[in-house]
Scaffold this motif. Structure first.
Motif, PDB file in Angstrom:
ATOM      1  N   LEU A  66       0.836  -1.202   0.000  1.00  0.00           N
ATOM      2  CA  LEU A  66       0.000   0.000   0.000  1.00  0.00           C
ATOM      3  C   LEU A  66       0.866   1.246   0.000  1.00  0.00           C
ATOM      4  O   LEU A  66       0.614   2.185  -0.759  1.00  0.00           O
ATOM      5  CB  LEU A  66      -0.951   0.005   1.202  1.00  0.00           C
ATOM      6  N   ASN A  67       1.907   1.264   0.808  1.00  0.00           N
ATOM      7  CA  ASN A  67       2.797   2.420   0.831  1.00  0.00           C
ATOM      8  C   ASN A  67       3.423   2.644  -0.542  1.00  0.00           C
ATOM      9  O   ASN A  67       3.551   3.784  -0.993  1.00  0.00           O
ATOM     10  CB  ASN A  67       3.882   2.249   1.902  1.00  0.00           C
ATOM     11  N   GLY A  68       3.786   1.571  -1.224  1.00  0.00           N
ATOM     12  CA  GLY A  68       4.334   1.688  -2.573  1.00  0.00           C
ATOM     13  C   GLY A  68       3.350   2.321  -3.535  1.00  0.00           C
ATOM     14  O   GLY A  68       3.721   3.161  -4.362  1.00  0.00           O
ATOM     15  N   LEU A  69       2.080   1.925  -3.441  1.00  0.00           N
ATOM     16  CA  LEU A  69       1.048   2.536  -4.286  1.00  0.00           C
ATOM     17  C   LEU A  69       0.921   4.025  -3.999  1.00  0.00           C
ATOM     18  O   LEU A  69       0.838   4.849  -4.909  1.00  0.00           O
ATOM     19  CB  LEU A  69      -0.308   1.863  -4.062  1.00  0.00           C
ATOM     20  N   ILE A 105      -4.571   6.457   8.232  1.00  0.00           N
ATOM     21  CA  ILE A 105      -3.600   6.489   7.145  1.00  0.00           C
ATOM     22  C   ILE A 105      -3.820   7.791   6.377  1.00  0.00           C
ATOM     23  O   ILE A 105      -4.956   8.128   6.036  1.00  0.00           O
ATOM     24  CB  ILE A 105      -3.783   5.265   6.224  1.00  0.00           C
ATOM     25  N   PRO A 106      -2.754   8.552   6.113  1.00  0.00           N
ATOM     26  CA  PRO A 106      -2.923   9.810   5.379  1.00  0.00           C
ATOM     27  C   PRO A 106      -3.686   9.606   4.072  1.00  0.00           C
ATOM     28  O   PRO A 106      -3.417   8.673   3.311  1.00  0.00           O
ATOM     29  CB  PRO A 106      -1.476  10.253   5.112  1.00  0.00           C
ATOM     30  N   LEU A 160      -6.416  -4.182   4.027  1.00  0.00           N
ATOM     31  CA  LEU A 160      -5.063  -3.974   4.524  1.00  0.00           C
ATOM     32  C   LEU A 160      -4.726  -5.092   5.505  1.00  0.00           C
ATOM     33  O   LEU A 160      -5.342  -5.203   6.567  1.00  0.00           O
ATOM     34  CB  LEU A 160      -4.914  -2.613   5.195  1.00  0.00           C
ATOM     35  N   GLU A 161      -3.773  -5.921   5.121  1.00  0.00           N
ATOM     36  CA  GLU A 161      -3.357  -7.046   5.963  1.00  0.00           C
ATOM     37  C   GLU A 161      -2.838  -6.530   7.307  1.00  0.00           C
ATOM     38  O   GLU A 161      -1.969  -5.679   7.359  1.00  0.00           O
ATOM     39  CB  GLU A 161      -2.242  -7.817   5.241  1.00  0.00           C
ATOM     40  N   GLY A 162      -3.426  -7.030   8.391  1.00  0.00           N
ATOM     41  CA  GLY A 162      -3.016  -6.604   9.733  1.00  0.00           C
ATOM     42  C   GLY A 162      -3.650  -5.314  10.195  1.00  0.00           C
ATOM     43  O   GLY A 162      -3.465  -4.890  11.335  1.00  0.00           O
ATOM     44  N   GLY A 163      -4.403  -4.662   9.324  1.00  0.00           N
ATOM     45  CA  GLY A 163      -5.136  -3.454   9.688  1.00  0.00           C
ATOM     46  C   GLY A 163      -4.264  -2.260  10.047  1.00  0.00           C
ATOM     47  O   GLY A 163      -3.077  -2.202   9.717  1.00  0.00           O
ATOM     48  N   ILE A 164      -4.898  -1.315  10.733  1.00  0.00           N
ATOM     49  CA  ILE A 164      -4.215  -0.077  11.109  1.00  0.00           C
ATOM     50  C   ILE A 164      -3.064  -0.378  12.064  1.00  0.00           C
ATOM     51  O   ILE A 164      -2.054   0.327  12.076  1.00  0.00           O
ATOM     52  CB  ILE A 164      -5.217   0.955  11.700  1.00  0.00           C
ATOM     53  N   ASP A 165      -3.193  -1.459  12.839  1.00  0.00           N
ATOM     54  CA  ASP A 165      -2.103  -1.847  13.742  1.00  0.00           C
ATOM     55  C   ASP A 165      -0.838  -2.159  12.960  1.00  0.00           C
ATOM     56  O   ASP A 165       0.250  -1.712  13.318  1.00  0.00           O
ATOM     57  CB  ASP A 165      -2.496  -3.059  14.596  1.00  0.00           C
ATOM     58  N   ALA A 166      -0.957  -2.944  11.898  1.00  0.00           N
ATOM     59  CA  ALA A 166       0.205  -3.296  11.084  1.00  0.00           C
ATOM     60  C   ALA A 166       0.779  -2.050  10.404  1.00  0.00           C
ATOM     61  O   ALA A 166       1.997  -1.879  10.337  1.00  0.00           O
ATOM     62  CB  ALA A 166      -0.168  -4.349  10.043  1.00  0.00           C
ATOM     63  N   ASP A 193       5.072   0.554  11.019  1.00  0.00           N
ATOM     64  CA  ASP A 193       6.110   1.009  10.091  1.00  0.00           C
ATOM     65  C   ASP A 193       5.890   2.396   9.512  1.00  0.00           C
ATOM     66  O   ASP A 193       6.823   2.996   8.980  1.00  0.00           O
ATOM     67  CB  ASP A 193       6.233   0.015   8.924  1.00  0.00           C
ATOM     68  N   TYR A 194       4.656   2.884   9.565  1.00  0.00           N
ATOM     69  CA  TYR A 194       4.338   4.159   8.912  1.00  0.00           C
ATOM     70  C   TYR A 194       3.560   5.056   9.862  1.00  0.00           C
ATOM     71  O   TYR A 194       2.855   4.595  10.750  1.00  0.00           O
ATOM     72  CB  TYR A 194       3.518   3.916   7.633  1.00  0.00           C
TER      73      TYR A 194
END
Length: 120
Positions: free
Chosen positions: A13-16, A39-40, A93-99, A103-104
């Protein structure tokens, strides 16, 4: 279809997002949870409101659903996919907002409104 086919990792998702590709991030948590951090660029559509808002999402090229741990957002993927007007790629989103938050950075309601970390 396995759940993995319905999921996207935080790294993907961050890559996208960094590539500038169109992606609608639909956070299905409560408004209060969304305001604490999101997520922004995401939009809040609480899970119970999803059926009423689904037509609004139908034309998106890519949709990523977000919940706390990635379980309810899988259900949201299935609801969105079942709508006949949905033609884009819909993932949870795998792991949700926690995941994501491991990292972000999350965007808080105060920061989004003022553009700073200041609480006032």
């Amino acid at each position: 279809m396995s759940d993995r086919d319905d999921e996207i990792t935080p790294v993907e998702l961050n890559g996208l997002l960094e590539s500038g590709k169109e992606v609608r991030i639909v956070d299905i948590r409560s408004p209060a949870a969304f305001e604490r951090g999101s997520i922004p660029g995401s939009e809040n559509v609480p899970f119970q409101e999803l059926p009423r808002e689904i037509e609004e999402l139908a034309g998106a090229e890519r949709i990523v659903t977000v919940c706390p741990h990635g379980k309810a957002s899988l259900q949201a993927v299935r609801i969105i996919d079942s709508y006949e007007g949905t033609t884009g790629d819909v993932r949870s989103l795998e792991g949700g907002i926690d995941a994501w938050s491991r990292d972000y950075a999350l965007e808080s309601a105060e920061k989004a409104e003022t553009g700073t970390d200041a609480p006032f």
